[in-house]
Design a protein around this motif. Structure first.
Motif, PDB file in Angstrom:
ATOM      1  N   ARG A   6       0.854  -1.190   0.000  1.00  0.00           N
ATOM      2  CA  ARG A   6       0.000   0.000   0.000  1.00  0.00           C
ATOM      3  C   ARG A   6       0.886   1.234   0.000  1.00  0.00           C
ATOM      4  N   THR A   7       0.873   2.010   1.075  1.00  0.00           N
ATOM      5  CA  THR A   7       1.730   3.200   1.140  1.00  0.00           C
ATOM      6  C   THR A   7       3.163   2.791   1.458  1.00  0.00           C
ATOM      7  N   SER A   8       4.097   3.666   1.152  1.00  0.00           N
ATOM      8  CA  SER A   8       5.512   3.411   1.420  1.00  0.00           C
ATOM      9  C   SER A   8       6.049   4.469   2.383  1.00  0.00           C
ATOM     10  N   PRO A   9       7.146   4.169   3.073  1.00  0.00           N
ATOM     11  CA  PRO A   9       7.733   5.170   3.977  1.00  0.00           C
ATOM     12  C   PRO A   9       8.262   6.381   3.195  1.00  0.00           C
ATOM     13  N   VAL A  10       8.328   7.524   3.857  1.00  0.00           N
ATOM     14  CA  VAL A  10       8.891   8.726   3.245  1.00  0.00           C
ATOM     15  C   VAL A  10      10.307   8.421   2.779  1.00  0.00           C
ATOM     16  N   ARG A  11      10.662   8.908   1.604  1.00  0.00           N
ATOM     17  CA  ARG A  11      11.976   8.732   0.974  1.00  0.00           C
ATOM     18  C   ARG A  11      12.299   7.282   0.631  1.00  0.00           C
ATOM     19  N   ALA A  12      11.281   6.474   0.389  1.00  0.00           N
ATOM     20  CA  ALA A  12      11.513   5.093  -0.031  1.00  0.00           C
ATOM     21  C   ALA A  12      12.034   5.035  -1.467  1.00  0.00           C
ATOM     22  N   PHE A  13      11.821   6.108  -2.221  1.00  0.00           N
ATOM     23  CA  PHE A  13      12.256   6.181  -3.610  1.00  0.00           C
ATOM     24  C   PHE A  13      13.106   7.430  -3.802  1.00  0.00           C
ATOM     25  N   PRO A  14      13.939   7.474  -4.839  1.00  0.00           N
ATOM     26  CA  PRO A  14      14.820   8.635  -5.046  1.00  0.00           C
ATOM     27  C   PRO A  14      14.043   9.933  -5.263  1.00  0.00           C
ATOM     28  N   ALA A  15      14.703  11.037  -4.977  1.00  0.00           N
ATOM     29  CA  ALA A  15      14.131  12.364  -5.215  1.00  0.00           C
ATOM     30  C   ALA A  15      14.011  12.608  -6.719  1.00  0.00           C
ATOM     31  N   ASN A  16      13.135  13.551  -7.078  1.00  0.00           N
ATOM     32  CA  ASN A  16      13.033  13.921  -8.489  1.00  0.00           C
ATOM     33  C   ASN A  16      14.190  14.855  -8.862  1.00  0.00           C
ATOM     34  N   GLY A  17      14.183  15.398 -10.045  1.00  0.00           N
ATOM     35  CA  GLY A  17      15.255  16.269 -10.517  1.00  0.00           C
ATOM     36  C   GLY A  17      15.396  17.566  -9.741  1.00  0.00           C
ATOM     37  N   TYR A  18      14.391  17.919  -8.965  1.00  0.00           N
ATOM     38  CA  TYR A  18      14.440  19.128  -8.139  1.00  0.00           C
ATOM     39  C   TYR A  18      14.834  18.814  -6.695  1.00  0.00           C
ATOM     40  N   GLY A  19      15.110  17.545  -6.402  1.00  0.00           N
ATOM     41  CA  GLY A  19      15.473  17.153  -5.043  1.00  0.00           C
ATOM     42  C   GLY A  19      14.285  16.967  -4.121  1.00  0.00           C
ATOM     43  N   SER A 106      -7.811   5.605   3.153  1.00  0.00           N
ATOM     44  CA  SER A 106      -6.442   5.127   3.352  1.00  0.00           C
ATOM     45  C   SER A 106      -5.468   5.675   2.319  1.00  0.00           C
ATOM     46  N   HIS A 107      -5.973   6.337   1.289  1.00  0.00           N
ATOM     47  CA  HIS A 107      -5.067   6.831   0.263  1.00  0.00           C
ATOM     48  C   HIS A 107      -5.134   8.361   0.108  1.00  0.00           C
ATOM     49  N   VAL A 108      -5.497   9.050   1.195  1.00  0.00           N
ATOM     50  CA  VAL A 108      -5.458  10.511   1.251  1.00  0.00           C
ATOM     51  C   VAL A 108      -4.626  10.900   2.464  1.00  0.00           C
ATOM     52  N   GLY A 109      -3.654  11.769   2.259  1.00  0.00           N
ATOM     53  CA  GLY A 109      -2.784  12.207   3.344  1.00  0.00           C
ATOM     54  C   GLY A 109      -2.463  13.679   3.210  1.00  0.00           C
ATOM     55  N   PHE A 110      -1.289  14.077   3.647  1.00  0.00           N
ATOM     56  CA  PHE A 110      -0.869  15.465   3.529  1.00  0.00           C
ATOM     57  C   PHE A 110       0.638  15.512   3.399  1.00  0.00           C
ATOM     58  N   ARG A 111       1.160  16.651   3.048  1.00  0.00           N
ATOM     59  CA  ARG A 111       2.598  16.854   2.861  1.00  0.00           C
ATOM     60  C   ARG A 111       3.050  17.981   3.769  1.00  0.00           C
ATOM     61  N   CYS A 112       4.149  17.774   4.436  1.00  0.00           N
ATOM     62  CA  CYS A 112       4.773  18.844   5.231  1.00  0.00           C
ATOM     63  C   CYS A 112       5.793  19.528   4.355  1.00  0.00           C
ATOM     64  N   VAL A 113       5.732  20.839   4.282  1.00  0.00           N
ATOM     65  CA  VAL A 113       6.641  21.608   3.432  1.00  0.00           C
ATOM     66  C   VAL A 113       7.407  22.597   4.298  1.00  0.00           C
ATOM     67  N   THR A 114       8.706  22.698   4.061  1.00  0.00           N
ATOM     68  CA  THR A 114       9.525  23.687   4.754  1.00  0.00           C
ATOM     69  C   THR A 114      10.235  24.544   3.728  1.00  0.00           C
ATOM     70  N   ARG A 115      10.556  25.736   4.105  1.00  0.00           N
ATOM     71  CA  ARG A 115      11.342  26.612   3.251  1.00  0.00           C
ATOM     72  C   ARG A 115      12.776  26.605   3.745  1.00  0.00           C
ATOM     73  N   GLY A 116      13.709  26.805   2.849  1.00  0.00           N
ATOM     74  CA  GLY A 116      15.104  26.881   3.269  1.00  0.00           C
ATOM     75  C   GLY A 116      15.954  25.794   2.653  1.00  0.00           C
ATOM     76  N   ALA A 117      17.093  25.581   3.263  1.00  0.00           N
ATOM     77  CA  ALA A 117      18.062  24.637   2.739  1.00  0.00           C
ATOM     78  C   ALA A 117      17.531  23.210   2.791  1.00  0.00           C
ATOM     79  N   ASN A 118      18.097  22.353   1.942  1.00  0.00           N
ATOM     80  CA  ASN A 118      17.745  20.950   1.939  1.00  0.00           C
ATOM     81  C   ASN A 118      18.080  20.337   3.286  1.00  0.00           C
ATOM     82  N   ARG A 119      17.087  19.805   3.970  1.00  0.00           N
ATOM     83  CA  ARG A 119      17.297  19.247   5.300  1.00  0.00           C
ATOM     84  C   ARG A 119      17.223  17.747   5.242  1.00  0.00           C
ATOM     85  N   GLN A 120      18.047  17.079   5.978  1.00  0.00           N
ATOM     86  CA  GLN A 120      18.071  15.616   6.005  1.00  0.00           C
ATOM     87  C   GLN A 120      17.211  15.085   7.121  1.00  0.00           C
TER      88      GLN A 120
END
Length: 120
Positions: A6-19, A106-120
């Motif tokens: 079903r759903t996968s953990p965050v960052r289970a797949f590579p980032a897109n071309g924009y990171g 089960s297939h609706v969620g949300f995204r957390c967005v931050t501004r600034g430098a790429n954070r790990q």
């Protein structure tokens, strides 16, 4: 096929071309925008076009096909793990559709967005 039923953990797949990670395919993502059929037309002058236009007002988000049901709708974006060509042709980051605010699946969620430098 990708190893997740079903759903996968965050960052289970590579980032897109924009990171950016997880833009499509995990869950449809709620946005802060009220749904409207179309964005407002661009202003006649380039100086007056908003940099980040938002959706319409809450009152305009009601489904016109169901006038007796007054549940406001927000914009969902992205696509979910349930999408397939035979079921969901809008499986892309720009995909958007209306969803009543009282929806829970089960297939609706949300995204957390931050501004600034790429954070790990």
């Amino acid at each position: 096929a990708d190893g997740w039923a079903r759903t996968s953990p965050v960052r289970a797949f590579p980032a897109n071309g924009y990171g950016v990670y997880d833009m499509i395919g995990n869950v449809w993502e709620w946005t802060a925008d009220w749904y409207s059929e179309r964005h407002e037309a661009d202003a006649a002058k380039a100086c007056c076009v908003p940099q980040n236009p938002l959706g319409g007002p809450m009152e305009g988000s009601y489904d016109p096909r169901q006038p007796a049901i007054r549940i406001p709708r927000k914009v969902l974006k992205g696509g979910s793990h349930l999408c397939a060509p035979s079921y969901c042709r809008r499986y892309r980051p720009a995909a958007r559709h209306a969803e009543p605010v009282d929806t829970s699946t089960s297939h609706v969620g949300f995204r957390c967005v931050t501004r600034g430098a790429n954070r790990q």
